[in-house]
Scaffold this motif. Structure first.
Motif, mmCIF file in Angstrom:
data_model
loop_
_atom_site.group_PDB
_atom_site.id
_atom_site.type_symbol
_atom_site.label_atom_id
_atom_site.label_comp_id
_atom_site.label_asym_id
_atom_site.label_seq_id
_atom_site.Cartn_x
_atom_site.Cartn_y
_atom_site.Cartn_z
ATOM 1 N N GLU A 80 1.719 -7.843 1.529
ATOM 2 C CA GLU A 80 1.038 -7.798 0.229
ATOM 3 C C GLU A 80 1.712 -6.807 -0.710
ATOM 4 O O GLU A 80 1.749 -7.000 -1.923
ATOM 5 C CB GLU A 80 -0.428 -7.399 0.414
ATOM 6 N N GLU A 81 2.229 -5.738 -0.141
ATOM 7 C CA GLU A 81 2.872 -4.687 -0.940
ATOM 8 C C GLU A 81 4.384 -4.851 -1.000
ATOM 9 O O GLU A 81 5.091 -3.959 -1.475
ATOM 10 C CB GLU A 81 2.529 -3.311 -0.358
ATOM 11 N N THR A 258 2.242 4.441 -0.437
ATOM 12 C CA THR A 258 1.855 3.039 -0.260
ATOM 13 C C THR A 258 1.748 2.697 1.219
ATOM 14 O O THR A 258 0.787 2.057 1.661
ATOM 15 C CB THR A 258 2.882 2.103 -0.933
ATOM 16 N N ILE A 262 -1.599 1.577 3.368
ATOM 17 C CA ILE A 262 -1.655 0.368 4.195
ATOM 18 C C ILE A 262 -2.147 0.714 5.599
ATOM 19 O O ILE A 262 -3.020 0.039 6.162
ATOM 20 C CB ILE A 262 -0.267 -0.297 4.269
#
Length: 350
Positions: A80-81, A258, A262
């Motif tokens: 997703e990232e 990030t 996660i």
């Protein structure tokens, strides 16, 4: 004759006009199709984002302690990232820290003392998050052993995985119990801790985890007694932290934040659905180190209370925890120099 010839000329002209129109129309349609194809190709290229590749070396073979990582992967949070996470497994206990310091691997999992020892050796690594906040490395002896405390280890064989942290723990425990650490016989069994004590090749082991190795021994009908290091002078420390290179911390903190975000999502999923999380781990087990669901379930139940609590956010590291451990390691004389503990970690969470 002239009229007939005139009519033929007119018909010929009309046919030419029609043919030219058809050809023009066909060319336009071909052009539109080519243009559409080019647009589709460009759109397809735009829909396929470039993935950022990140490598992570575990501290040992996959087990319950890594459930939050494998759950985050399984649930698609990294994709997703735009991150492609590659998991690697170490050959030696301290291999990950060394490779991160060299810039060969992006991230690794290690103990808090390992980070400080590495920095004392000029290896530029930094802890970016606490994973397991309490020591899991306990001294273990067979249940029937005459060893009751660290002072009974004199002239006994103690198996350890070859790391400096286990040596520091053993030394502190024996000194606290008024015994000479020089009288202990250390045997480097590498990753064969369980086998070494189960086969009676050693009298005790240090470096094994109470959440994994102890349970495995009990299931193999080789029960052990554990002796807690914190009762013999060893301070509380973070058993597992996430480690990055100094350069990466300085140049790409957004990526690290990030990644930890996660992993925190993965950790929450483990809390919410532990059975599903363990299945994710079982699916990634190392064939050389096969897992049992009942062992990993018990292990996870031990680990979770030490990974996060109501007082501190998952990943938070305290200044006092780092200064106390740095002072302890300096006292054991296993570090080449005293390091500034504040340089050894950064907090990605408040």
């Amino acid at each position: 004759m002239n009229n007939r010839w005139s009519r033929m000329v007119i018909v010929a002209i009309l046919i030419c006009i029609v043919l030219l129109g058809v050809a023009a129309s066909t060319d336009n349609r071909l052009f539109v199709k080519r243009e559409d194809a080019d647009s589709s190709t460009k759109a397809s290229q735009q829909k396929t984002p470039t993935m950022t590749k990140v490598s992570l070396m575990l501290d040992r073979y996959p087990n319950a302690a890594h459930a939050f990582i494998y759950t985050a992967i399984a649930n698609g949070y990294f994709r997703e990232e735009g991150i492609e996470l590659e998991i690697k497994q170490p050959g030696e206990p301290s291999e990950g820290v060394t490779l991160v310091g060299l810039g060969v691997i992006d991230l690794t999992i290690a103990s808090q003392p390992q980070v400080l020892i590495a920095r004392a050796d000029e290896i530029p690594v930094v802890s970016i998050a606490a994973i397991v906040r309490h020591p899991m490395n306990y001294l273990m002896v067979p249940k029937t052993s005459t060893i009751q405390s660290p002072k009974n280890l004199a002239h006994r064989k103690i198996g350890y995985p070859g790391d400096g942290v286990s040596v520091a723990i053993l030394k502190t425990m024996m000194l606290s119990d008024e015994a000479d650490p020089e009288h202990a016989v250390l045997v480097n069994v590498k990753r064969d801790l369980v086998q070494s004590i189960a086969s009676h090749k050693v009298d005790a082991i240090i470096g094994g985890n109470i959440n994994e190795d102890r349970i495995i021994l009990e299931k193999r009908m080789q029960p052990v007694r554990t002796i807690e290091p914190m009762l013999y002078g060893v301070p509380e420390y973070y058993e597992l932290v996430l480690v990055a290179n100094e350069t990466m911390v300085a140049t790409n903190p957004e990526l690290l934040q990030t990644i930890w975000g996660i992993l925190a999502r993965g950790h929450q999923d483990v809390i919410d659905s532990p059975k599903d999380a363990l299945i994710n781990v079982m699916n990634k087990q190392n064939p050389s180190f096969p897992l049992r669901m009942d062992i990993e379930a018990e292990s996870l139940s031990i680990l979770l209370p030490f990974m996060s609590n109501d007082d501190e956010v998952f990943g938070f590291q305290s200044k006092s925890a780092w200064s106390v451990v740095a002072e302890w390691l300096d006292e054991t004389r296993l570090m080449r120099r005293l390091v500034n503990s504040e340089d050894a970690y950064v907090n990605l969470v408040d």
